[in-house]
Write an enzyme that holds these catalytic residues in place. Structure first.
Site, PDB file in Angstrom:
ATOM      1  N   ARG A 178      32.482  -6.718  46.741  1.00  0.00           N
ATOM      2  CA  ARG A 178      32.649  -5.739  47.822  1.00  0.00           C
ATOM      3  C   ARG A 178      32.991  -6.363  49.174  1.00  0.00           C
ATOM      4  O   ARG A 178      33.298  -5.665  50.129  1.00  0.00           O
ATOM      5  CB  ARG A 178      31.383  -4.867  47.931  1.00  0.00           C
ATOM      6  CG  ARG A 178      31.324  -3.812  46.850  1.00  0.00           C
ATOM      7  CD  ARG A 178      29.997  -3.096  46.826  1.00  0.00           C
ATOM      8  NE  ARG A 178      28.931  -3.945  46.297  1.00  0.00           N
ATOM      9  CZ  ARG A 178      27.641  -3.619  46.321  1.00  0.00           C
ATOM     10  NH1 ARG A 178      27.247  -2.485  46.864  1.00  0.00           N
ATOM     11  NH2 ARG A 178      26.744  -4.435  45.804  1.00  0.00           N
ATOM     12  N   THR A 237      21.285 -11.424  36.466  1.00  0.00           N
ATOM     13  CA  THR A 237      20.323 -12.277  37.174  1.00  0.00           C
ATOM     14  C   THR A 237      19.451 -13.087  36.211  1.00  0.00           C
ATOM     15  O   THR A 237      19.037 -14.200  36.526  1.00  0.00           O
ATOM     16  CB  THR A 237      19.432 -11.426  38.098  1.00  0.00           C
ATOM     17  OG1 THR A 237      18.964 -10.281  37.366  1.00  0.00           O
ATOM     18  CG2 THR A 237      20.204 -10.937  39.304  1.00  0.00           C
ATOM     19  N   ASN A 272      12.406  -3.118  44.239  1.00  0.00           N
ATOM     20  CA  ASN A 272      12.324  -4.564  44.015  1.00  0.00           C
ATOM     21  C   ASN A 272      13.281  -5.250  44.985  1.00  0.00           C
ATOM     22  O   ASN A 272      14.485  -4.997  44.964  1.00  0.00           O
ATOM     23  CB  ASN A 272      12.735  -4.849  42.564  1.00  0.00           C
ATOM     24  CG  ASN A 272      13.053  -6.316  42.324  1.00  0.00           C
ATOM     25  OD1 ASN A 272      12.495  -7.195  42.978  1.00  0.00           O
ATOM     26  ND2 ASN A 272      13.966  -6.570  41.393  1.00  0.00           N
ATOM     27  N   ARG A 285      36.060 -31.968  75.742  1.00  0.00           N
ATOM     28  CA  ARG A 285      36.014 -32.043  74.281  1.00  0.00           C
ATOM     29  C   ARG A 285      35.843 -33.475  73.776  1.00  0.00           C
ATOM     30  O   ARG A 285      35.973 -34.424  74.553  1.00  0.00           O
ATOM     31  CB  ARG A 285      37.278 -31.423  73.685  1.00  0.00           C
ATOM     32  CG  ARG A 285      38.551 -32.142  74.096  1.00  0.00           C
ATOM     33  CD  ARG A 285      39.789 -31.403  73.607  1.00  0.00           C
ATOM     34  NE  ARG A 285      40.998 -32.105  73.999  1.00  0.00           N
ATOM     35  CZ  ARG A 285      41.672 -32.944  73.194  1.00  0.00           C
ATOM     36  NH1 ARG A 285      41.270 -33.180  71.968  1.00  0.00           N
ATOM     37  NH2 ARG A 285      42.760 -33.547  73.629  1.00  0.00           N
TER      38      ARG A 285
HETATM   39  C1  UD1 Z   1      19.037  -7.057  41.817  1.00  0.00           C
HETATM   40  C2  UD1 Z   1      17.854  -6.559  40.998  1.00  0.00           C
HETATM   41  C3  UD1 Z   1      17.320  -5.259  41.581  1.00  0.00           C
HETATM   42  C4  UD1 Z   1      16.966  -5.451  43.025  1.00  0.00           C
HETATM   43  C5  UD1 Z   1      18.131  -6.013  43.807  1.00  0.00           C
HETATM   44  C6  UD1 Z   1      17.694  -6.416  45.198  1.00  0.00           C
HETATM   45  C7  UD1 Z   1      18.349  -7.310  38.719  1.00  0.00           C
HETATM   46  C8  UD1 Z   1      18.787  -6.900  37.375  1.00  0.00           C
HETATM   47  N1  UD1 Z   1      18.278  -6.352  39.631  1.00  0.00           N
HETATM   48  O1  UD1 Z   1      20.059  -6.095  41.661  1.00  0.00           O
HETATM   49  O2  UD1 Z   1      16.175  -4.824  40.864  1.00  0.00           O
HETATM   50  O3  UD1 Z   1      16.548  -4.210  43.598  1.00  0.00           O
HETATM   51  O4  UD1 Z   1      18.643  -7.209  43.173  1.00  0.00           O
HETATM   52  O5  UD1 Z   1      18.760  -6.830  45.991  1.00  0.00           O
HETATM   53  O6  UD1 Z   1      18.048  -8.457  38.952  1.00  0.00           O
HETATM   54  N2  UD1 Z   1      23.726 -13.438  40.686  1.00  0.00           N
HETATM   55  C9  UD1 Z   1      24.101 -14.585  40.054  1.00  0.00           C
HETATM   56  N3  UD1 Z   1      24.564 -14.518  38.777  1.00  0.00           N
HETATM   57  C10 UD1 Z   1      24.676 -13.349  38.115  1.00  0.00           C
HETATM   58  C11 UD1 Z   1      24.288 -12.153  38.754  1.00  0.00           C
HETATM   59  C12 UD1 Z   1      23.810 -12.234  40.051  1.00  0.00           C
HETATM   60  O7  UD1 Z   1      24.015 -15.677  40.624  1.00  0.00           O
HETATM   61  O8  UD1 Z   1      25.095 -13.379  36.952  1.00  0.00           O
HETATM   62  C13 UD1 Z   1      23.220 -13.518  42.052  1.00  0.00           C
HETATM   63  C14 UD1 Z   1      24.103 -12.792  43.029  1.00  0.00           C
HETATM   64  O9  UD1 Z   1      25.077 -13.671  43.565  1.00  0.00           O
HETATM   65  C15 UD1 Z   1      23.098 -12.347  44.074  1.00  0.00           C
HETATM   66  C16 UD1 Z   1      21.809 -12.144  43.275  1.00  0.00           C
HETATM   67  O10 UD1 Z   1      21.968 -12.888  42.093  1.00  0.00           O
HETATM   68  O11 UD1 Z   1      22.875 -13.325  45.043  1.00  0.00           O
HETATM   69  C17 UD1 Z   1      21.507 -10.675  42.977  1.00  0.00           C
HETATM   70  O12 UD1 Z   1      22.528 -10.157  42.155  1.00  0.00           O
HETATM   71  P1  UD1 Z   1      23.105  -8.693  42.323  1.00  0.00           P
HETATM   72  O13 UD1 Z   1      24.202  -8.495  41.359  1.00  0.00           O
HETATM   73  O14 UD1 Z   1      23.393  -8.425  43.748  1.00  0.00           O
HETATM   74  O15 UD1 Z   1      21.840  -7.841  41.841  1.00  0.00           O
HETATM   75  P2  UD1 Z   1      21.610  -6.301  42.110  1.00  0.00           P
HETATM   76  O16 UD1 Z   1      22.436  -5.497  41.172  1.00  0.00           O
HETATM   77  O17 UD1 Z   1      21.736  -6.021  43.546  1.00  0.00           O
HETATM   78 CA    CA Z   2      22.645  -7.149  45.470  1.00  0.00          CA
END
Ligand code: UD1
Ligand code: CA
Length: 464
Positions: A23, A90, A181, A346
Site C-alpha cells: 500500500r 507472520t 492484537n 559544508r
Molecule cells: C498482524 C496480526 C494481527 C494484528 C496486526 C497488528 C497476524 C496473522 N496478524 O496482521 O492480529 O492485529 O498484525 O498490526 O500476525 N511480515 C513478514 N513476513 C510475512 C508477513 C508479514 O515479515 O510473511 C511482516 C510485515 O512486514 C510486517 C509484520 O510482519 O512488518 C506484520 O505483517 P502484516 O501483514 O502487516 O500483518 P497484519 O495483517 O497487519
Molecule cells: Ca500490518
C-alpha cells in the site's frame, strides 16, 4: 520452586521486516521509508536496543540487502538476520528465524518493522508483565474505537484470553470486539518455536498465522496473557504514505513540544519548524519559521536561527546567529559567530568563536579563525585562515587545478582585498595585505603588501 525462573532469562528481540508494504505504492521496502529522518526499521531497532537484548534478529525479505545494511550500520554486532524469501505470513516470518533462535533459553520480544512509535518504556513494561505473570506468551493489546483490519482478542466469561481471530476470519459478532492484537508480543522462545510447528495455513488468507500460536500454547497448559496498553498510536503500524505523513507530523510536534517545555527553546511558529528527534537545542534558542535542523545536530544556548536555514549534522556553539536561508552541513560553528544570510558551510567547515561569514559566502572544508570575517560573495575551499583576518568581497580560493585540490593558508591579521584570487597552493603571511583584484600565485611573506596580476610585493606593511 517447580517453575523455571523466567525473570532470569535474557531477552532477545525478533523484528519482522520482510514485507514489501504494497500500500505504500513504492519500489522501496516499507521499513526503509523515513520518519523523522530515520528509516522506520531504525526507530524499531532503537526501541529494541533499550531492552539490552542478547541479540536482535531481523527477518528480511524484500530488499533484504538494503534493510540489512541499514540495521547493521546502526546497531552492528547485535544484529542478526534471517531471510524469508517468500512472505507466507507472520508465522512463516518467525519460522525463518528458527535456526537462529529455536534453542535459545530466552524471552523473545516480537516487533514489526513498520510500527515505529513503540516506546522503550512500553516494551520494558511488557517484559515485566510477562515475567511477573509467568506467561509463556504475553500479547500487547489495545482497545480501538475502530478496530477494523486488526486481529481481535477473544476472551471467555472469566475475562481470560482464549484466542486471536483475524479480521478476515472473524464472525460478525467477533468483529464487534474492540480489543485488538497490536502484533507486539513477548514469548518464551523455546515454547514459541515448539508451538509454531503446529501452525497450519488453514484460514481465509492461506497464510501461516503467528496469531495461532497463543491458542496452541494455551491448549497445552501454558499461561497466555494480554498486557493491555492505553496509547493506541504507539502501536499503530504505517501502511500508506498518508499515514506516514500523519506520523511525521505527530513526531515533529512531540519533538518541538519537548524542546519548548523541557529545553526552553522558543519557536515563533511551532507548526512550521522541522527538528530532528535526534537533534539537541540549548536554552533560549529562538527558531523562526521554515527552519530545518536535521540529524544529530547540536545547537548551543541562545542561538537565533532565522527563516529558511537548514542545519544538518552540525554543531553550533552558544549565541550563534544564523541568518535567513543559510545551509550548514557536517560543519562546526563556534560561539558568538554569525552566518548568512545565504551562506553555505559544508564538508567540515569550522568557524572559531566570533567569526563571521556573510552574504553569499561558501565555506568548504576550511577553518576560519577567531574573529575573522568573510562578509560577502566569497568561496573559501580547503583553506586555513587565522585570527582577526578580513576577507574582502569576491575573494576566491582557486583550489582546483582540474585534477587535484590544493590548500590555501592565510595567517593572522591579514587583509585580503576585494576580488583577490588566491591560486592554491599558496600562503599569505601574517599582517599582509593584498590589493583589490590581485591574483596571488606565489606565497606572500609576512608584513607585506602585494598587488597586481600576478601579484608582487609592493611594500612592507610594518609600522615603523
Ligand atoms: C498482524 C496480526 C494481527 C494484528 C496486526 C497488528 C497476524 C496473522 N496478524 O496482521 O492480529 O492485529 O498484525 O498490526 O500476525 N511480515 C513478514 N513476513 C510475512 C508477513 C508479514 O515479515 O510473511 C511482516 C510485515 O512486514 C510486517 C509484520 O510482519 O512488518 C506484520 O505483517 P502484516 O501483514 O502487516 O500483518 P497484519 O495483517 O497487519
Ligand atoms: Ca500490518
Amino acid at each position: 520452586m517447580s517453575q523455571p525462573q523466567q525473570n532470569l532469562k535474557p531477552v532477545e528481540v525478533l523484528i519482522m521486516a520482510a514485507g514489501l508494504g504494497t500500500r505504500m505504492k513504492s519500489n522501496r521496502a516499507k521499513v526503509l521509508h523515513q520518519l523523522g529522518g530515520l528509516p522506520l526499521i531504525t526507530h524499531v531497532s532503537h526501541a529494541a536496543q533499550s531492552l539490552s537484548p542478547k541479540s536482535i534478529v531481523v527477518v528480511v525479505g524484500h530488499q533484504a540487502e538494503e534493510v540489512e545494511k541499514v540495521v547493521q550500520d546502526d546497531i552492528g554486532e547485535l544484529a542478526r538476520f534471517a531471510v524469508q524469501a517468500q512472505q507466507r505470513g507472520t508465522g512463516d516470518a518467525v519460522e525463518s528465524a528458527r535456526g537462529l533462535l529455536e534453542n535459545s533459553d530466552s524471552l523473545l520480544v516480537l516487533l514489526s518493522g513498520d510500527v515505529p512509535m513503540i516506546r522503550a518504556e512500553t516494551l520494558r513494561k511488557l517484559v515485566e508483565h510477562h515475567q511477573s505473570t509467568n506467561s509463556e506468551c504475553s500479547i500487547l493489546s489495545v482497545r480501538l474505537e475502530n478496530p477494523t483490519g486488526y486481529g481481535r482478542v477473544i476472551r471467555n466469561e472469566q475475562n481470560s484470553f482464549v484466542r486471536i481471530v483475524e479480521q478476515k476470519d472473524a464472525s460478525d459478532e467477533e468483529r464487534q470486539i474492540k480489543e485488538i492484537n497490536s502484533g507486539i508480543y513477548c514469548f518464551d522462545t523455546r515454547k514459541l518455536f515448539e508451538a509454531l510447528k503446529s501452525v497450519k495455513p488453514a484460514n481465509h488468507q492461506g497464510e501461516y498465522y503467528l496469531t495461532d500460536v497463543p491458542e496452541i500454547l494455551l491448549s497445552e497448559g501454558g499461561v497466555v496473557t494480554c498486557f493491555v496498553h492505553h496509547d493506541s498510536r504507539e502501536v499503530s503500524g504505517i501502511n500508506t504514505r498518508a499515514e506516514l505523513a500523519e506520523f511525521e507530523n505527530l513526531l515533529r510536534r512531540n519533538t518541538i513540544r519537548g524542546l519548548m517545555v523541557d529545553a526552553g527553546v522558543t519557536f515563533i511558529d511551532p507548526s512550521h519548524s522541522y527538528i530532528s528527534p535526534e537533534a539537541k537545542l540549548g536554552r533560549d534558542c529562538v527558531i523562526y519559521p521554515d527552519v530545518s535542523i536535521e540529524g544529530k545536530s547540536v545547537i548551543g544556548e541562545g542561538c537565533l536561527i532565522r527563516s529558511g536555514a537548514r542545519i544538518t549534522n552540525s554543531i553550533l556553539g552558544n549565541n550563534v546567529t544564523v541568518k535567513d536561508h543559510s545551509l550548514i552541513v557536517d560543519s562546526e560553528v563556534g560561539s558568538n559567530c554569525s552566518v548568512g544570510p545565504f551562506a553555505h558551510l559544508r564538508m567540515n567547515a569550522k568557524l572559531e568563536d566570533k567569526a563571521t561569514v556573510g552574504n553569499f559566502v561558501e565555506v568548504k572544508k576550511s577553518k576560519i579563525g577567531r574573529g575573522t570575517k568573510a562578509m560577502h560573495l566569497t568561496y573559501l575551499g580547503d583553506a586555513t585562515i587565522g585570527e582577526n583576518t578580513n576577507i574582502g568581497a569576491g575573494t576566491v580560493t582557486c583550489n582546483y587545478d582540474g585534477v587535484r585540490k590544493h590548500e590555501t593558508i592565510i595567517e593572522d591579521n591579514v587583509k585580503i582585498g576585494s576580488d583577490t584570487m588566491l591560486v592554491a597552493p599558496v600562503r599569505v603571511g601574517a599582517r599582509s595585505v593584498t590589493g583589490a583584484g590581485s591574483v596571488v600565485t606565489k606565497d606572500v611573506p609576512p608584513d607585506s603588501l602585494v598587488a597586481g596580476v600576478p601579484a608582487t610585493v609592493k611594500k612592507s606593511t610594518k609600522q615603523s
